[in-house]
Write a protein that holds these residues in place. Structure first.
Motif, short mmCIF file in Angstrom:
data_model
loop_
_atom_site.label_atom_id
_atom_site.label_comp_id
_atom_site.label_asym_id
_atom_site.label_seq_id
_atom_site.Cartn_x
_atom_site.Cartn_y
_atom_site.Cartn_z
N SER A 1 0.82 -1.19 0.00
CA SER A 1 0.00 0.00 0.00
C SER A 1 0.86 1.26 0.00
O SER A 1 0.44 2.29 -0.46
N GLY A 2 2.11 1.15 0.50
CA GLY A 2 2.99 2.32 0.51
C GLY A 2 3.32 2.82 -0.87
O GLY A 2 3.37 4.02 -1.12
N GLY A 3 3.53 1.90 -1.81
CA GLY A 3 3.80 2.30 -3.18
C GLY A 3 2.62 3.00 -3.80
O GLY A 3 2.75 4.02 -4.48
N TYR A 4 1.43 2.47 -3.55
CA TYR A 4 0.21 3.06 -4.08
C TYR A 4 -0.02 4.45 -3.48
O TYR A 4 -0.20 5.42 -4.22
N ASP A 5 -0.02 4.53 -2.17
CA ASP A 5 -0.29 5.80 -1.49
C ASP A 5 0.74 6.86 -1.85
O ASP A 5 0.39 8.02 -2.11
N GLY A 6 2.00 6.47 -1.87
CA GLY A 6 3.06 7.42 -2.21
C GLY A 6 2.93 7.92 -3.64
O GLY A 6 3.14 9.10 -3.92
N ALA A 7 2.58 7.02 -4.56
CA ALA A 7 2.45 7.42 -5.96
C ALA A 7 1.26 8.36 -6.15
O ALA A 7 1.37 9.34 -6.89
N ILE A 8 0.15 8.08 -5.48
CA ILE A 8 -1.02 8.97 -5.58
C ILE A 8 -0.65 10.37 -5.09
O ILE A 8 -0.95 11.38 -5.74
N GLN A 9 0.02 10.44 -3.95
CA GLN A 9 0.44 11.74 -3.41
C GLN A 9 1.39 12.44 -4.38
O GLN A 9 1.24 13.64 -4.64
N LEU A 10 2.34 11.70 -4.92
CA LEU A 10 3.30 12.28 -5.86
C LEU A 10 2.61 12.76 -7.14
O LEU A 10 2.89 13.85 -7.63
N LEU A 11 1.70 11.96 -7.67
CA LEU A 11 0.99 12.33 -8.90
C LEU A 11 0.11 13.56 -8.69
O LEU A 11 -0.07 14.36 -9.62
N ARG A 12 -0.43 13.73 -7.50
CA ARG A 12 -1.24 14.92 -7.20
C ARG A 12 -0.37 16.17 -7.10
O ARG A 12 -0.79 17.26 -7.48
N GLN A 13 0.84 16.01 -6.56
CA GLN A 13 1.73 17.15 -6.34
C GLN A 13 2.52 17.56 -7.58
O GLN A 13 2.83 18.72 -7.75
N GLN A 14 2.86 16.59 -8.40
CA GLN A 14 3.73 16.84 -9.56
C GLN A 14 2.97 16.50 -10.84
O GLN A 14 2.86 15.33 -11.20
N GLN A 15 2.49 17.49 -11.53
CA GLN A 15 1.65 17.26 -12.72
C GLN A 15 2.44 16.76 -13.93
O GLN A 15 1.86 16.13 -14.80
N ASN A 16 3.72 17.05 -14.00
CA ASN A 16 4.49 16.74 -15.21
C ASN A 16 5.49 15.61 -15.02
O ASN A 16 6.54 15.60 -15.66
N LEU A 17 5.20 14.65 -14.18
CA LEU A 17 6.12 13.53 -13.97
C LEU A 17 6.27 12.73 -15.26
O LEU A 17 5.30 12.49 -15.97
N THR A 18 7.49 12.30 -15.52
CA THR A 18 7.72 11.42 -16.66
C THR A 18 8.12 10.02 -16.23
O THR A 18 8.03 9.08 -17.02
N ALA A 19 8.53 9.88 -14.96
CA ALA A 19 8.95 8.56 -14.48
C ALA A 19 8.88 8.51 -12.95
O ALA A 19 9.01 9.54 -12.29
N ILE A 20 8.68 7.31 -12.44
CA ILE A 20 8.75 7.05 -10.99
C ILE A 20 9.70 5.88 -10.81
O ILE A 20 9.53 4.83 -11.43
#
Length: 109
Positions: A1-20
């Motif tokens: 769940s940490g990967g999911y939760d962290g990615a959701i938070q990151l995707l909300r904060q950073q609109q132009n991500l190209t990679a995780i």
């Protein structure tokens, strides 16, 4: 769940991500789900890269780009250093002692 939760938070904060980049393949499974739930596609919209190369990662869809870590070889070298078969500190660089990790699988772009 940490990967999911962290990615959701990151995707909300950073609109132009190209990679995780994930610290392990288990976290990457959650990241892949979060990316999909966020309405993005891998690899078309964003790349997900991980390190571990666990067996399960080859069955994910899309297939996960993951780096193989030669744990057995690293353990062997560590044991040899501990018992004195390899002097410590080693005079040669570690990459010459064991093979570097490699990208085991990657999705088609």
């Amino acid at each position: 769940s940490g990967g999911y939760d962290g990615a959701i938070q990151l995707l909300r904060q950073q609109q132009n991500l190209t990679a995780i980049f994930c610290g392990d393949d288990i976290a990457a499974v959650g990241v892949l789900r979060a990316v999909r739930d966020f309405g993005l596609r891998v690899p078309e919209d964003i790349s997900v890269i991980s390190i571990d190369d666990i067996e399960t990662s080859q069955y994910l869809s899309p297939m996960l780009t993951t780096v193989h870590v030669p744990m057995e070889e690293m353990g062997t070298v560590a044991a040899k250093i501990l018992i004195g078969d390899i002097p410590f500190p080693c005079k040669s660089s570690y990459p010459s002692i064991w093979p570097n990790g490699r990208a085991a699988r990657r999705p088609e772009r």
